[in-house]
Scaffold this active site. Structure first.
Site, PDB file in Angstrom:
ATOM      1  CD  GLU A   1      -2.937  -1.253   0.168  1.00  0.00           C
ATOM      2  OE1 GLU A   1      -2.921  -0.407  -0.743  1.00  0.00           O
ATOM      3  OE2 GLU A   1      -3.739  -2.195   0.210  1.00  0.00           O
TER       4      GLU A   1
ATOM      5  CD  GLU B   1     -14.388  13.101  25.630  1.00  0.00           C
ATOM      6  OE1 GLU B   1     -13.283  12.620  25.365  1.00  0.00           O
ATOM      7  OE2 GLU B   1     -14.734  13.438  26.768  1.00  0.00           O
TER       8      GLU B   1
ATOM      9  CG  HIS C   1      -9.552  -3.197   2.477  1.00  0.00           C
ATOM     10  ND1 HIS C   1      -8.844  -3.411   1.333  1.00  0.00           N
ATOM     11  CD2 HIS C   1      -8.629  -3.275   3.484  1.00  0.00           C
ATOM     12  CE1 HIS C   1      -7.571  -3.645   1.617  1.00  0.00           C
ATOM     13  NE2 HIS C   1      -7.421  -3.554   2.919  1.00  0.00           N
TER      14      HIS C   1
ATOM     15  CG  HIS D   1      -7.790  -5.197   7.423  1.00  0.00           C
ATOM     16  ND1 HIS D   1      -7.204  -6.367   7.009  1.00  0.00           N
ATOM     17  CD2 HIS D   1      -7.366  -4.232   6.540  1.00  0.00           C
ATOM     18  CE1 HIS D   1      -6.458  -6.132   5.912  1.00  0.00           C
ATOM     19  NE2 HIS D   1      -6.536  -4.844   5.625  1.00  0.00           N
TER      20      HIS D   1
ATOM     21  CG  HIS E   1      -4.554   0.022   5.617  1.00  0.00           C
ATOM     22  ND1 HIS E   1      -5.923   0.171   5.511  1.00  0.00           N
ATOM     23  CD2 HIS E   1      -4.275  -1.219   5.120  1.00  0.00           C
ATOM     24  CE1 HIS E   1      -6.432  -0.927   4.962  1.00  0.00           C
ATOM     25  NE2 HIS E   1      -5.456  -1.784   4.724  1.00  0.00           N
TER      26      HIS E   1
HETATM   27  P1  13P Z   1       0.799  -5.477   3.002  1.00  0.00           P
HETATM   28  O1  13P Z   1       1.118  -6.757   3.751  1.00  0.00           O
HETATM   29  O2  13P Z   1       1.422  -5.446   1.635  1.00  0.00           O
HETATM   30  O3  13P Z   1       1.145  -4.263   3.830  1.00  0.00           O
HETATM   31  O4  13P Z   1      -0.772  -5.457   2.740  1.00  0.00           O
HETATM   32  C1  13P Z   1      -1.663  -5.588   3.808  1.00  0.00           C
HETATM   33  C2  13P Z   1      -2.957  -4.903   3.575  1.00  0.00           C
HETATM   34  O5  13P Z   1      -3.680  -4.642   4.519  1.00  0.00           O
HETATM   35  C3  13P Z   1      -3.347  -4.546   2.176  1.00  0.00           C
HETATM   36  O6  13P Z   1      -4.428  -3.660   2.172  1.00  0.00           O
HETATM   37 ZN    ZN Z   2      -5.649  -3.773   4.055  1.00  0.00          ZN
END
Ligand code: 13P
Ligand code: ZN
Length: 284
Positions: free
Chosen positions: A127, A180, A221, A152, A150
């Site tokens: 990413e 808050e 995602h 999930h 980033h």
């Molecule tokens: P990477 O392992 O390449 O960082 O990818 C993980 C991920 O969450 C892709 O969206």
């Molecule tokens: Zn991801």
């Protein structure tokens, strides 16, 4: 690995003792413990200052070079610590060198120079386009900006199945979930359409939203968060995730009372934040 103290000879230290490596190892562990980073899910990148890096690493020794997906002239000469692609966050703490890397964008912006880590042929997160493009946009708005994260986040991801993806309505619902929230993310949440991860297109779409928001949702995602520090980016995602968790607990139950429009306005005033226009009157 070495460090220098005033009036002292360089001393050898372990990677785990270097503050920016230690911080990444700790945060990735916490993200995994929260269940937001199953398997290799999630990635983090953090801008470092040259002096910060030079205190511990030989910045004149390039271990390996990578071609970024596109030239990043805007970030030329910048230093980053990033997570590796395919690396499990649960493992970073025990093997920082195999799971993290310290990189510099070359002077012409066309190469990435590996200064430490990503051992055994590992490569930076897939990413990286989204991270780099988001860094470029956030730095234009906020010179203090340093971190893109980033993951999930479970309830946030779940909410993208059952709530409208209209970003104003989504933000409004989250603001109503915890008192808050409006203070922590008064700039609201950006939402992009579902897209294939790891592509330059999803990177561009994310960065476009980062012009106005520090948090961007990837439907079905996960989430991207930005901040001046790792704590700030983490705290932003943590707050959104908490609100999404409340929503997923209550959305199907009869609501007896809620945080009102007036109360949201009062909160913004009391904490001196300006809610992103167009949200308080948004229909849920
Ligand atoms: P990477 O392992 O390449 O960082 O990818 C993980 C991920 O969450 C892709 O969206
Ligand atoms: Zn991801």
């Amino acid at each position: 690995m070495y460090t220098t103290m005033p009036d002292q000879q360089p001393i050898r230290i372990q990677a785990e003792q270097i503050p920016f490596i230690r911080e990444m190892a700790k945060i990735t562990r916490n993200m995994w413990r929260f269940g937001w980073d199953e398997r290799n899910g999630g990635n983090v990148s953090c801008i470092l200052d040259e002096q910060q890096v030079a205190q511990y690493l030989d910045i004149h020794h390039v271990i390996r070079r990578f071609e970024p997906a596109f030239p990043v002239h805007e970030l030329a000469g910048r230093y980053f610590i990033v997570t590796g692609s395919g690396k499990y966050f649960k493992n970073v703490i025990d093997d920082p060198e195999g799971n993290l890397g310290v990189l510099r964008v070359s002077e012409n912006g066309e190469q990435l120079e590996l200064l430490w880590g990503l051992s055994n042929g590992a490569v930076p997160t897939s990413e990286l386009p989204a991270h780099f493009m988001s860094h470029i946009e956030r730095l234009k708005i906020d010179p203090q900006h340093r971190v893109v994260m980033h993951n999930h986040a479970t309830h946030t991801l779940a909410m993208t199945f059952v709530h409208t993806l209209d970003e104003n309505a989504f933000t409004r619902t989250l603001w109503e979930m915890c008192t808050e929230c409006i203070v922590v993310f008064s700039d609201g949440i950006g939402v992009i359409p579902w897209m294939v991860p790891g592509s330059s297109e999803i990177g561009r779409a994310t960065a476009q939203k980062m012009k106005e928001h520090r948090a961007v949702l990837w439907p079905q995602h996960g989430i991207f968060g930005a901040g001046a520090t790792i704590d700030e980016a983490f705290g932003l995602i943590e707050t959104i995730e908490k609100a999404a968790q409340i929503y997923m607990k209550i959305a199907h139950l009869p609501i007896q009372q809620r945080i009102t429009e007036q109360q949201l306005t009062d909160l913004a005033q009391a904490f001196g934040v300006t809610p992103r226009p167009g949200i308080l009157k948004a229909t849920i």
